[in-house]
Write an enzyme that holds these catalytic residues in place. Structure first.
Site, mmCIF file in Angstrom:
data_model
loop_
_atom_site.group_PDB
_atom_site.id
_atom_site.type_symbol
_atom_site.label_atom_id
_atom_site.label_comp_id
_atom_site.label_asym_id
_atom_site.label_seq_id
_atom_site.Cartn_x
_atom_site.Cartn_y
_atom_site.Cartn_z
ATOM 1 C CB VAL A 230 -0.944 -0.022 1.220
ATOM 2 C CG1 VAL A 230 -1.604 1.332 1.427
ATOM 3 C CG2 VAL A 230 -2.009 -1.112 1.050
ATOM 4 C CG ASP A 231 4.513 3.370 2.484
ATOM 5 O OD1 ASP A 231 3.987 4.456 2.235
ATOM 6 O OD2 ASP A 231 5.487 3.245 3.246
#
Length: 687
Positions: free
Chosen positions: A404-405
């Protein structure tokens, strides 16, 4: 100066459009590289051995120990044992002065028997401790049902990819025999063959004690499991591991998993004629740095297969005189824990866009990033099988494990570069935004690789003495996702954002900041959260926001910069305390400017700190990246360049009365009424 810094960053771009900088951990990774070569029977070339030795000795502290992070780190028993062991394997005599100093501090710290679980496993692989000293990890774990209290899908991706190959090593219990003079018996207070139970019961911790008791029962009863079940589990572990070794990046694209997989296949009788074994070993070799590698990311020919955009003979000219001798040295080699090209590229692209760059370099970076999008399901899909793939991984290749990052940061860099105005990119962008939405956990936050990966009781099992078995929601990643959705015009009334802000409020520390899971530490977390709240249109005069702002201002150093030691993970009272660094100063500046404080005297002083210390980059020997809090830290060699460039570019825009590129993207989206389309299935999951 800001223009020069941006030009210097732009010059580090590779020919195909990406950036990649060295990623450095503590000495345990290069030490384990030495051990791996011995385990698989591969000789290290003399010149490589010399450079590895130089690196390990350069990191030794005056008391003889090795730390987990540079500059202000303390002696760490496990890192010291591994470094000492690697030096023995490299031919160092135990009576050499540096070895005597190391041995004294290791014994003073309790001896090698007090090392962590992974060090004990390493020592068992080389016959330095009995195999019963590490915690029990039966191969039959592979066959456990999903409802059982322990299951592979209940731990983080990094745990999964490390554990499964390790289970094969546990099942076969191989021992690499050493000469007597290569062993490290002298590091133990208790003779290794007399060691029994190294995991001790903890007062008033019933759950941990229950798991320790279970561990002791397992060690006495595992031999009763029928052989056919054992063989079936071993075959399943091999199948699982091989399925994740198909890409060029190695299993999980992280060194510990890659090394375990290679050793496991070697133990099962495979060698160079096995394509998975050979590919896994090549992926490990590609993590090595070599003399001539540019600290700011222009590698010399032959370094891990990267293409070089300049001649290696020009390397010394790019090292500013202010850098430490170790940074300037061309006699060191170290093994990286992984590569960081996607992360480095999206951060560099963001910084250059804010600095006003456009044209060919920006187009090349966009094309490179878009080509790296992951469009196949990974382990994450077990929790959300209806979710369409569309994220990005951290490394060159890690298709099963996008995060996600990286996905949020890649998208925001692409938005700044104009991707939202390009119809040909619309489908890829929509897939990626949908994937981020679908990865939101039930608590309103986001973890890195999985949904609801938060069975905290698992951190009490003896194997998890590092406390990093899980991947729960964190404030820094949640702030990142709020920021992404804010750029697309979604505000606090949008259900996923509303749930995320509620999570953020719950996670705020009493002093006002937020914990940083992936960067050191509270400065990093607070930057991520304030940037997200600003983009989402949250009221930045809210009391909880002002509390964070006041905390950031209060921990500014007298030199105008900000810094925070990795020790703040062990002692939260050290939040925001430490010698000033370029990257942490940039995070604080970006956070304060997001909160509307561009005109504050603290911001001007922070900008002054950066401008006064620029010399073809900034000196930053400190580790400001986090692998696992309290046990594993990272020095991103690009952080001291692209973060300051970004912060200075944003400051110049604010002080000249111009909008940031990020703000312009949001304004243009509102004016055009543009919103990405979200499939109903993902909307239901995310709301």
């Amino acid at each position: 100066m800001a223009t020069d810094a941006a030009a210097f960053l732009a010059a580090q771009q590779q020919e195909d459009g990406h950036w990649v900088f060295d990623l450095e951990a503590d000495v345990t990774i290069p030490a384990e590289y030495v051990m791996l070569q011995r385990f698989i029977g591969r000789e290290i070339a003399p010149e490589v051995a010399e450079r590895l030795t130089a690196y390990i000795l350069d990191r030794q502290m005056p008391d003889g120990s090795w730390p987990l992070y540079a500059v202000d780190g303390n002696a760490n028993i496990s890192a010291s044992v591994k470094a000492y062991f690697a030096l023995k394997l490299l031919g160092h005599d135990k009576n050499a002065p540096h070895m005597v100093r190391a041995r004294r501090i290791i014994l003073a710290l309790g001896g090698a028997e007090t090392s962590n679980v992974f060090t004990r496993i390493t020592l068992a692989l080389f016959g330095q401790v009995p195999w019963h000293t590490p915690p029990a990890m039966p191969i039959e774990i592979m066959l456990l049902p999903g409802w059982f209290f322990f299951h592979l899908q209940k731990v983080a991706y990094w745990s999964r990819t490390v554990i499964v190959p390790l289970l094969m090593l546990y099942a076969t219990k191989p021992v690499c025999r050493l000469r007597h003079d290569e062993g490290i018996a002298e590091l133990f207070r208790t003779p290794p063959d007399m060691l029994v139970h190294l995991d001790r019961f903890k007062p008033r911790n019933w759950r941990k004690n229950a798991f320790i008791l279970l561990d002791r029962v397992l060690k006495r009863t595992m031999h009763l499991i029928p052989r056919r079940i054992n063989r079936h589990a071993l075959a399943e572990a091999e199948r699982w591991t091989r399925a994740r070794m198909q890409g060029d990046g190695g299993i999980g694209a992280i060194y510990p998993a890659m090394a375990n997989a290679v050793m496991a296949l070697k133990t099962l009788g495979y060698g160079d004629d096995d394509p998975d074994y050979r590919r896994g070993l090549e992926a490990i070799d590609n993590l090595m740095t070599h003399p001539g590698t540019q600290t700011f990311g222009i590698p010399a020919e032959g370094n891990g297969g990267y293409s070089s955009s300049s001649s290696s003979s020009a390397a010394p000219d790019l090292y500013p005189a202010a850098w430490s001798d170790s940074a300037r040295s061309i006699s060191h080699s170290f093994c990286q824990p992984c590569n960081s090209p996607v992360w480095d590229t999206c951060m560099s692209l963001t910084a250059l866009c804010e600095a006003g760059y456009d044209g060919r370099q920006i187009e090349q970076a966009m094309a490179w990033l878009l080509a790296k999008q992951v469009t196949v399901p990974g382990d994450w899909s077990d929790r959300s099988p209806e979710l369409v793939p569309g994220g990005w991984a951290f490394q060159y290749e890690n298709a099963r494990y996008p995060d996600v990052d990286d996905t949020a940061k890649v998208l925001m860099s692409l938005f700044r570069a104009g991707a939202l105005e390009r119809p040909e990119y619309r489908e890829q962008i929509e897939r990626a935004v949908n994937w981020v939405l679908g990865m939101q956990s039930s608590d309103g936050g986001w973890g890195a690789f999985d949904i609801d990966n938060n069975r905290y009781y698992l951190n009490d099992i003896p194997f998890a003495d590092h406390g990093a078995l899980l991947d729960p929601s964190t404030a820094d990643l949640t702030g990142r996702c709020i920021e992404l959705l804010g750029m697309l015009g979604h505000g606090p009334d949008y259900p996923p954002v509303a749930r995320a802000i509620a999570f953020i409020k719950k996670e705020q520390e009493p002093f006002g900041g937020w914990f940083g899971r992936w960067g050191v530490n509270y400065i990093y977390g607070t930057w991520s959260v304030l940037s997200g709240l600003h983009q989402a249109g949250e009221d930045m005069s809210s009391p909880y926001v002002r509390k964070a702002v006041q905390w950031l201002i209060s921990c500014q150093n007298s030199d105008g910069g900000w810094g925070e030691t990795c020790a703040s993970y062990d002692d939260p009272s050290l939040a925001g305390s430490g010698a000033s660094t370029a990257s942490q100063t940039a995070w604080a500046l970006l956070a304060l400017m997001a909160a509307g404080e561009a005109g504050h005297a603290a911001v001007a002083a922070g900008v002054g700190y950066l401008t006064e210390r620029y010399d073809n980059g900034w000196e930053e020997p400190q580790f400001t990246g986090t692998g696992f809090p309290r046990v594993f830290y990272l020095r991103y060699h690009g952080y001291r360049l692209f973060f300051p460039v970004w912060a200075l570019a944003v400051y110049r825009r604010y002080t000249s009365g111009a909008d940031t590129v990020q703000t312009l993207v949001k304004k243009q989206g509102r004016a055009s009424g543009r919103r990405p389309a979200f499939p109903l299935a993902v909307q239901a999951h995310a709301s």
